[in-house]
Every structure is written in C-alpha cells, then in structure tokens.
Enzyme design. Structure first.
Site, PDB file in Angstrom:
ATOM      1  CB  SER B  87      74.552  49.665  14.430  1.00 24.80           C
ATOM      2  OG  SER B  87      73.563  50.460  13.793  1.00 24.80           O
ATOM      3  CG  ASP B 331      68.664  48.837  19.520  1.00 26.69           C
ATOM      4  OD1 ASP B 331      68.032  49.731  18.978  1.00 26.69           O
ATOM      5  OD2 ASP B 331      69.688  48.237  18.914  1.00 26.69           O
ATOM      6  CG  HIS B 356      71.841  50.891  18.627  1.00 26.50           C
ATOM      7  ND1 HIS B 356      71.070  49.723  17.890  1.00 26.50           N
ATOM      8  CD2 HIS B 356      72.535  51.486  17.523  1.00 26.50           C
ATOM      9  CE1 HIS B 356      71.598  49.807  16.592  1.00 26.50           C
ATOM     10  NE2 HIS B 356      72.490  50.701  16.464  1.00 26.50           N
TER      11      HIS B 356
END
Lengths: 393, 393
Positions: B87, B331, B356
């Site tokens: 991320s 995601d 994710h």
C-alpha cells in the site's frame, strides 16, 4: 553564489540555445542571491531552525517544482529538459537527473566532484593535482613554493620579521601573523590551478615570474613575491584581506559545507607543495559551531547516504542514464569527478588541458581547439539524447 | 500505522528470510507509532511547523540513514538490500529504489497505487473496481446496494425514519443522520472489496446474505441489513462509530493525505454502486484546514513532481531497474497500480483473484494456489537479482 554571477559566465546555454530552439532557464538556489525563504535573508539566516531548509535536497525539489510549473504554464509538458551546472551546480545537475528522471531527460555535470565525500577519493587529491599543475609549469617554481612556507615562518619568527614580510609583499596593512600571508598564498595557488584557463593561464603567470626572479636572486621570499605581484598586477599596495568580508552568500556556503556538503579536503601527507594540514572532523565541527551555534554538527555521511558515491560504477551500471560528467584534468576538483564511463549513457568527457568548468563558459574565438572539441562532443551527445527522446515520444 | 501492526501481518519477510539468509529490518515511519520527532507525539503534532517534517520524502531519507548506519555498524557494506512494503509502504518501497539505488538493489511494491495522483488514472477507478467485485459476486447484490442509498434517504426523511433505521441495523446509539449509516456502509463495502481475501472473502459474506434475504423479502433495507449483520457477526447491538476515535496515527494519515499524498479519489459519475460524490480540491482543502489550521494547503501536484507518474513507461524504460509492482486485480487500489512491465527489470505481477497486499502476508496452508504461485514468482525474481548482484560485485 547568486545566479546573476552565473549568467555572465556560464554562456554555454546562451551560445547553444538558439540551435536547439531551447528555452533557457536559470534557477537561483534557495538562500543565495535574492532567493530568501522566510521573507528576507536576515530572517533566513537568523537561526539554525530557519537554516534547516537550506540543503541540496531542498534545492533539487525547488527545481522540480519550478520546472513542472513552467511546463504546465507553457503547455510544454512533453518538451525535453536538459539540466546543467558546474562545480556544486554540476553535482546538483547530476543528482537532479538521478532523482528526477521524470522531469529532466539528461544532465551535463561540469567539473562536479560528486565523489569527493567520505573516503571515496584521497583527501589530498585536490592538492596533489594543484601541485602537479605547478610541477608541469616549472619544477623550479614548484620547488620554490614548496620551500617557501618554512622560509616565511622562519622570517616571521625573527625580530622585524613581520615588517620584512609586509614590505616584501607591499601589504596595505602590516602583517601580524605569518598564517595571514601563508593562507593568502595557499589559496592563491589553489585558485590559480583551479582556474588555470586561457588566455591568462595564472599558473604560468606565477611560475614565469618566479622563474624569472630565480635568475637574479636566490632569495626564496623575493621569488615568491615576484609570483604574487605578477599575478595581481602592479598595485600601490596589496590587501591580503580583500574579499574576506562575510556576505550571506559566503555564510550560506559555510552552512552547506558544514551540514550538507562535507567535503573532507586535507593535506594529510607531505606529498604536495602545500604545508601539511590534515582534515580533522572534530576541528571542522568546532569551526562550524563557531560560525553558527553549538547545535550544528557536521554530517560527513549525508551526501553519500542521500546521493550515493561508493562503487558508483557498479551501482549505476544498470541504473540511470543520460548524464555527461565533464572534467578538465588540470582542475584540482577533477580528483573527485567521474572520470570513466559508467555505461553507454553515463559518460565521462575529459580534457587533459582543461580547468574548472571551462566547457560551460561562453565560447570565444581564442578558445583552444581541444576546448571547442570538448563542447562539440557534449552537444553531439545531447542531440543524440533528443533524437531518441522524440523517437520514443 | 505503527510498525507493530505490520509485524503481525506482513509475514512475507519472516517466511522467507531464513531461505535468503537475510536480516529482516522493519523501520517505523516517522510520526507513526512510537517514532515521534521533537521528543513526543504531543509535540510533533502540536503545530504545522513541527508537522512540516512529516513527509514521504523525509521518511525515505530516514530509511537511507538507518540502513547505511546499520550496514556500517554490522560491517555489511556490500550486502544487498531489498526493500518491500504494501500500500503506502509499497509506494515508499518503489520510490526508495528509484531515489536510493545505491542503498537498495531492488524493491517489492505490493499493491502500491503510485499512479493514483493528478489525472493519471480516473478519479473513480477505485469505486469502479470495488463495484465490479460486487457485480462478480452477485448481480442481485450489486443492484440491491446501488438502490439502497436512495431507499435509506427516503426512509430517513419519513416520520420515525431514524428510529426505523436504528432498529433495522440494531445500532447501539440511535441514528440521527442518514449519512451516518450511509458512510458506514460505503466504507464497509469498500473495505470488503479491498480486503476480499481467503478464507473469509467478505464480499461473498455480504452478498450471500443479501441474496439469501432476497429470497424471503423484497424490502431493500432488510436485504442490506442482512449483509451488514452477516459481515459483522451476531451482536447485541452495532456501534457505527466504532474505530472513529482520532488517534495520532489517524491524524498523521490525514496530514499526509492533505499535504503530501493527495490522492484524488471521487465518485464523479453514476457508474458505480456508490452514491455520486465528486472529488473537489477546494472542499478537500477546507476539510484539511478544519482538521489542522488555515495555513494548510493541499498540494495536489507534489507527489507527481517529486516521484513522477505521468508516462511512467516511457520515463522509466531506460531508467531504473529491479522493482516488482505486485497487484491483486480485485483490489480497488490496483486501479492506481503499475499493471504492465516497464522493462525487463521493472515488472508487474498481477493476480486476477488477488486483493490488497495479500502477497506480503504470512503464507498459510489454506492459501489458494494462485497466491502461492504469486509469491513464488516474486521470490524467483529476487533470487535472480541477487545472483546478478553477486556476479557484479
């Protein structure tokens, strides 16, 4: 220094921009010239908190912001940008290409000693090269200078010594410490080597005068004074403190060399024509604290951590592209330069007879052929970059 | 978030370090967890001057300092370093490799939406992908959710409407504004899509319950409540404000998304299952000023200026190397990810069924085969990097 100083010297851009149909942009480095954060230089330099934003990394980010904003405002998003600079500006140019490849598609780093950090090159390489320049001009000149430091000390320690020195060098104010004269001469020789450019060739000016004097006197001091006077031109008296006033520009460079660009230059061995004066980090930090305040610490590892330097050939062999590292090999700073090709597109251009930043200065019809050729090689490479850029667009 | 949160989740390092004979290092990002500049988080967050040092670029420089200092202290100067993160941490990993190639020889950027800036990808791509996840699970589920927002508004506008909503969703405190419920559900669906991972697969949990309820009732609200309750598990009552308290970690992320990582996410078209809610920079800036102070300005161009993003394929084709961009295509953030190879050594790894940051989590014997294969591809590439690194050493 202020960007206005560069404008009148760094003519390579103006000379060649029309042929490239290029817009030339000179961006002043924050905290120099008139580029004052916090509203004024007085405030910018007021305390170390405000000086905290005075770093090479911040300057690079400024360039990024200025260039991107200009590109947007001029609807020139896809126009290629080539950055260039000399000396510290050359370091910035190469680092900018490495850190901002999305903004600059190429860089010319002229006389950029990006390897003069930590222990990558010998600390005395600058002085070794300067010494070689003098040796090359005249072995007698070199020997005279090398011998002169102890001669000056000896005279200074005698009764009426300072008076004798002051008279010999026609100083405007009486000399009161032998280091005054020695520091002046030390710096004079180094500058002469660094900027040993046509048509003046200051190293030859000094050495020719020393050699000429050597024919009529065996007195070392008289020989040295002859070199000193030849370089400075005939004056009623000579001011050894000239240019010693502390401007913000000078203070700024102290700040950067203290906290950001800690270049470990030292004469740690008796292998040059200069007096031995080893680099010592503790003393260096103390001198920085004397100028600023006790919280200031020299950061000797910062540049290498931030921009690299060790094993540059291996690290960058498959990383980065389109940087020209140009150096004149008689420039003492070339000892910290990139002198070998790293890859097909990270190239070193060397001029055996060149000095500091000659290639990015205005061309002149008196330029030696090797200098004209050096500039032509640079332009050829840039044109290749551009051809490929437009092909890939 | 604090690095301690990552330690228990991001198991890819611990799973594989022994095989690589690697030292694993987790470095906490400044201003998060216990990493408080200025001595304490209270001071660090006290004013915007102190928050000025809270940027992704500063975090990268921290990593550089920590890694270089560790290498020196451990006499491990020539040991290769591979950085990884997921991320925002994945963005940092890829940027670190680009900006500090002399420190990290490779990077794994897992689910890193480095292209979700300015106008590089559509502002609603996140919500479009989340919507597709629900469509894929069940068209009835998708349609029910899409219809539910106006249903909620309609009920809320009726007499006893709030009471009805509170009862239906068994809220611990009475609902006093329909946006309370809508924001909760909006976020719940997005999180379900983002973290739609085995074995739970929250999107299926929601949609299975909605589909099941659809067999016994035509009431949209009852169907939505069924999904809501299925995901949260049976509870005496449900707290829609749970986790809404403002920790420094959360405030820190607000700071970064306001000043540094301005991700222009918005539902600007009626092409998702979510209510239209366009991104608006002015409103965004106002909300930032409400949290911090009036001097705070959103900097929508900063990340792109600092790290690039536009034309990334062309810009990086001959620049940079050794970065894996891994993405799970279910995601929603994968819409801002690098999904195509840029060069032989800047590669995209995609898992059609992935969500994710799955790849950098601990492996488990229940992992689907595609996930095991995804991790194996990553490890294979890293081993190739290392083999070449040692060959060139």
């Amino acid at each position: 220094q202020p960007i206005t100083n560069d404008l009148v010297v760094a003519g390579f851009l103006n000379d060649n921009a029309p042929d490239f149909k290029a817009l030339t942009i000179f961006i002043e480095h924050r905290y120099y010239g008139e580029t004052a954060p916090f509203g004024s230089l007085d405030k910018a330099f007021d305390n170390t908190n405000n000086l905290g934003y005075f770093t090479s990394a911040q300057a690079l980010a400024d360039y990024a912001e200025v260039l991107m904003s200009l590109k947007k405002n001029l609807s020139a998003e896809s126009c290629p940008v080539i950055v260039m600079g000399g000396s510290y500006g050359g370091m910035l140019a190469s680092w900018f290409r490495l850190k901002y490849p999305h903004i600059a598609m190429g860089a010319l780093a002229s006389s950029a000693p990006i390897l003069y950090f930590e222990d990558i090159v010998p600390q005395d390489i600058y002085y070794v090269i300067a010494t070689n320049d003098f040796k090359e001009a005249s072995m007698n000149c070199y020997k005279t200078i090398r011998k002169s430091w102890s001669t000056i000390d000896k005279i200074a320690s005698q009764a009426n010594g300072f008076s004798l020195l002051s008279k010999k060098f026609k100083t405007c104010k009486p000399i009161s410490d032998s280091s005054e004269l020695k520091n002046y001469l030390d710096s004079m020789y180094n500058k002469a080597a660094q900027y040993d450019a046509p048509p003046g060739y200051p190293v030859n000016q000094i050495c020719d005068a020393i050699d000429k004097a050597s024919k009529t006197t065996t007195d070392t001091l008289s020989r040295i004074a002859a070199g000193f006077i030849a370089l400075n031109g005939k004056q009623k008296c000579y001011d050894l403190q000239a240019g010693n006033s502390l401007t913000y520009d000078k203070l700024g460079w102290y700040w950067q060399t203290c906290t950001d660009l800690v270049i470990p230059m030292g004469k740690n061995r008796d292998n040059t024509m200069f007096p031995v004066a080893p680099y010592n980090l503790n003393n260096y930090t103390k001198s920085c604290q004397a100028i600023f305040d006790d919280t200031v610490k020299a950061r000797p590892h910062w540049i290498v951590n931030e921009f690299g330097g060790h094993d540059i050939k291996r690290v960058l062999k498959k990383f980065g592209s389109n940087i020209i590292f140009s150096n004149g090999l008689r420039d003492p700073y070339s000892g910290g330069g990139v002198l070998q090709n790293i890859s097909n597109t990270l190239v070193a251009i060397k001029a055996a007879k060149g000095s500091h930043c000659l290639d990015i200065q205005y061309s002149s019809k008196d330029d030696p052929i090797w200098l004209t050729k050096m500039r032509a090689s640079i332009i050829k490479i840039m044109k290749d970059w551009l051809a490929e850029y437009y092909k890939m667009l």
